[in-house]
Design a protein around this motif. Structure first.
Motif, short mmCIF file in Angstrom:
data_model
loop_
_atom_site.label_atom_id
_atom_site.label_comp_id
_atom_site.label_asym_id
_atom_site.label_seq_id
_atom_site.Cartn_x
_atom_site.Cartn_y
_atom_site.Cartn_z
N ALA A 88 -43.17 45.26 -26.03
CA ALA A 88 -42.28 44.75 -27.08
C ALA A 88 -41.48 43.55 -26.58
N GLU A 89 -41.06 43.62 -25.32
CA GLU A 89 -40.29 42.49 -24.80
C GLU A 89 -41.19 41.28 -24.53
N LEU A 90 -42.38 41.56 -24.00
CA LEU A 90 -43.34 40.46 -23.80
C LEU A 90 -43.63 39.76 -25.13
N ARG A 91 -43.80 40.57 -26.17
CA ARG A 91 -44.16 40.03 -27.49
C ARG A 91 -43.01 39.19 -28.05
N ALA A 92 -41.78 39.71 -27.93
CA ALA A 92 -40.63 38.97 -28.44
C ALA A 92 -40.49 37.63 -27.70
N ARG A 93 -40.70 37.68 -26.39
CA ARG A 93 -40.58 36.43 -25.62
C ARG A 93 -41.72 35.47 -25.92
N PHE A 94 -42.90 36.01 -26.19
CA PHE A 94 -44.06 35.18 -26.55
C PHE A 94 -43.77 34.44 -27.86
N ALA A 95 -43.24 35.17 -28.85
CA ALA A 95 -42.92 34.55 -30.14
C ALA A 95 -41.89 33.42 -29.95
N VAL A 96 -40.90 33.66 -29.11
CA VAL A 96 -39.87 32.64 -28.89
C VAL A 96 -40.46 31.43 -28.16
N ALA A 97 -41.29 31.69 -27.16
CA ALA A 97 -41.89 30.59 -26.39
C ALA A 97 -42.79 29.73 -27.28
N LEU A 98 -43.57 30.37 -28.12
CA LEU A 98 -44.44 29.61 -29.02
C LEU A 98 -43.60 28.81 -30.01
N ALA A 99 -42.50 29.42 -30.48
CA ALA A 99 -41.64 28.73 -31.45
C ALA A 99 -40.98 27.51 -30.81
N GLU A 100 -40.57 27.64 -29.54
CA GLU A 100 -39.97 26.49 -28.87
C GLU A 100 -40.98 25.36 -28.73
N MET A 101 -42.18 25.73 -28.34
CA MET A 101 -43.23 24.72 -28.19
C MET A 101 -43.56 24.09 -29.55
N TYR A 102 -43.71 24.92 -30.56
CA TYR A 102 -44.11 24.42 -31.88
C TYR A 102 -43.01 23.56 -32.49
N GLY A 103 -41.76 23.99 -32.32
CA GLY A 103 -40.63 23.23 -32.86
C GLY A 103 -40.54 21.85 -32.24
N ALA A 104 -40.88 21.76 -30.94
CA ALA A 104 -40.84 20.46 -30.27
C ALA A 104 -41.96 19.56 -30.80
N GLU A 105 -43.09 20.19 -31.18
CA GLU A 105 -44.24 19.40 -31.62
C GLU A 105 -44.18 19.07 -33.11
N VAL A 106 -43.63 19.98 -33.91
CA VAL A 106 -43.62 19.82 -35.37
C VAL A 106 -42.17 19.94 -35.88
N PRO A 107 -41.48 18.81 -36.01
CA PRO A 107 -40.05 18.86 -36.35
C PRO A 107 -39.74 19.56 -37.69
N ALA A 108 -40.63 19.44 -38.67
CA ALA A 108 -40.35 20.08 -39.97
C ALA A 108 -40.22 21.59 -39.83
N TYR A 109 -40.85 22.13 -38.78
CA TYR A 109 -40.75 23.57 -38.54
C TYR A 109 -39.30 23.97 -38.27
N THR A 110 -38.60 23.13 -37.51
CA THR A 110 -37.22 23.41 -37.17
C THR A 110 -36.35 23.44 -38.43
N THR A 111 -36.61 22.49 -39.33
CA THR A 111 -35.90 22.49 -40.62
C THR A 111 -36.16 23.79 -41.38
N LEU A 112 -37.43 24.18 -41.41
CA LEU A 112 -37.81 25.39 -42.13
C LEU A 112 -37.07 26.62 -41.57
N VAL A 113 -36.98 26.69 -40.26
CA VAL A 113 -36.30 27.84 -39.65
C VAL A 113 -34.80 27.81 -39.98
N GLU A 114 -34.21 26.62 -39.95
CA GLU A 114 -32.79 26.50 -40.30
C GLU A 114 -32.53 26.96 -41.73
N VAL A 115 -33.36 26.47 -42.65
CA VAL A 115 -33.19 26.84 -44.06
C VAL A 115 -33.42 28.34 -44.26
#
Ligand code: OOG
Ligand code: NI
Length: 471
Positions: free
Chosen positions: A10-37
């Motif tokens: 469960a902890e590996l999975r939670a950290r995996f989701a966060v790591a992918l989100a950090e990478m994706y957010g850096a690559e696709v800025p609109a994703y960051t907006t979507l998460v904020e909204v």
């Protein structure tokens, strides 16, 4: 004996989701907006619910929902699906559901899919990260002629999406229930990196050849590696999110996919998406020279989850979807969601409890202290309906944890510019859950069975608590 503390699934999975989100957010800025909204919408919905004295956590804790993401990847056939399964098993994610997208819409999407996700309710509550995983149907002759198929198979055979080091660590994590801290860090680093957008040059001619057949085929078999193609946050009010994103000038697809908004319970899954901007990629041209260009393959998506249906409920849902199509074909010119709302009102009970009592949806039952029990039935059992009517038992929804093939096809399609080419004749390869299980080397589980088992366990517990069968 010395024991090391393991970083568990469960902890590996939670950290995996966060790591992918950090990478994706850096690559696709609109994703960051979507998460904020999404965060803002969820906070507002939760506050409004609290104000009305309504339960905020009915469809999962606010903490779970706020962290909740699904991603999607696409892979070729041969060894890739099996290796993907090994990597996800490290995070306690198992294949659930079989989706055949080749016939789910008018467009050409030559893939069959499953979703890797946690299965156990406690694991889902801890972190429900899922990855929708599509496998290219290279043997489907309606899409690929023999030379294309041969070259695709060779291309996929020659690339290596996952290193031996990653696969070894993943196998260990799967077998041992987790990994010691240092190895866990390494697993996360390697696994996240495996889904990063590749910077290697794309063979322009080969990519274009595949793109004429299907943009999805090009995104799988025309590039050197796989990548996360979207990452989807969950919201508690998708219509409100749609409005707020549009206000910010982000053009969403025409409508929310899946069931319509109505005054009754949310069932299954509602989703909407927007096309991501073009991303710079390098290409190798026919003369061997390297050029830069752009590809538009990644996008943003958001979802709202409702109650899981039983087999009977799902049959009814599929019939209602067909009824909406039929009314529109017969001349009802309104938007699909408006027609659907009418159909829903005509055929579906208005409360979660009624859906569950009608055998259409999955709920967990819970005894409320202090209420008087109703009388027994002639056979000595207690009726669930009488218990609910007496206020002695409440029904909590089982959340739908899976996907919808038609929405998935709509999401694929809405992010493509071209519908591709598909030969409507013979040659369609046969795929089903069993064949996909064989390809993955692990069983593809049945989502309806998982949800109905969860409901049955809670009914059994209630019967035991009341020392009387509840029917
Ligand atoms: C997957 C599209 C399906 C969903 O949420 O239905 C999907 C893809 O584009 O690879 O993610
Ligand atoms: Ni998705």
């Amino acid at each position: 004996m010395m024991t090391t503390t393991l970083v568990v699934h469960a902890e590996l999975r939670a950290r995996f989701a966060v790591a992918l989100a950090e990478m994706y957010g850096a690559e696709v800025p609109a994703y960051t907006t979507l998460v904020e909204v999404s965060r803002a919408v969820n906070a507002d919905v939760a506050a409004a619910l609290r104000e009305r004295g309504a339960e905020v956590d009915r469809y999962g804790s606010l903490e779970r929902v706020t962290a909740e993401r699904h991603g999607a990847i696409r892979v070729g056939s041969a060894r890739e699906p099996e290796q993907v399964g090994r990597v996800f098993a490290a995070f306690g994610m198992h294949p659930v559901g079989f989706y055949d997208l080749r016939d789910a819409s008018a467009s050409s999407v030559p893939v069959v899919s499953t979703a890797f996700r946690p299965v156990d309710p406690a694991e889902l509550a801890a972190n429900p990260f899922r990855v929708f995983t599509s496998v290219l149907a290279v043997d489907d002759a309606r899409f690929f002629d023999a030379p294309t198929r041969e070259r695709l198979e060779r291309f996929v055979e020659e690339r290596h999406l996952f290193s031996e080091e990653l696969l070894d660590l993943a196998d260990r994590a799967a077998a041992e229930g987790g990994l010691p801290a240092a190895e866990a860090d390494e697993l996360l680093r390697l696994a996240t990196d495996a889904f990063r957008l590749s910077t290697e040059p794309v063979d322009r001619a080969w990519y274009s050849h595949l793109e004429r057949i299907s943009a999805v085929a090009a995104d799988v078999g025309g590039v050197p590696a796989t990548h996360i193609n979207h990452l989807t946050p969950r919201v508690l009010d998708i219509d409100e999110l749609y409005r707020r994103m549009s206000e910010r000038g982000i053009t969403m697809i025409d409508e929310v996919q899946g069931p319509p908004a109505w005054e009754g319970p949310d069932v299954l899954l509602r989703q909407t998406s927007f096309r991501a901007l073009a991303e710079e990629r390098t290409f190798r041209e026919a003369d061997g020279s390297i050029s830069t260009g752009a590809l538009r393959v990644r996008f943003g998506e958001v979802e709202q989850r409702g109650i899981a249906l039983t087999a009977a409920g799902r049959d009814l849902y599929d019939r209602l979807v067909a009824e909406v199509d039929a009314r529109r074909a017969a001349g009802d010119a309104r938007a699909r969601v408006d027609v659907a709302r009418d159909v829903w009102r005509e055929h579906l009970p208005r409360t979660e409890a009624d859906l569950v009592l009608a055998g259409l949806a999955c709920g967990e039952v819970r005894l409320v202290g202090g209420a008087a029990l109703p009388g027994r039935e002639a056979d000595g059992s207690l009726s669930l309906r009488a218990l609910v009517d007496a206020g002695a038992v409440v029904v909590d929804p089982v959340v739908y944890e899976d996907f919808l093939p038609r929405s998935a096809a709509g999401i694929f399609q809405s992010n493509l510019t071209d519908s591709g080419t598909k030969d409507e004749g013979a040659g369609g390869a046969e795929y089903d859950a069993e064949r996909l299980s064989a390809i993955l080397g692990r069983p593809v589980l049945d989502p309806i069975a998982l949800a109905t088992d969860q409901m049955q366990r809670s009914l059994d517990a209630l019967s035991a608590q009341l020392q009387t069968p509840v029917t």
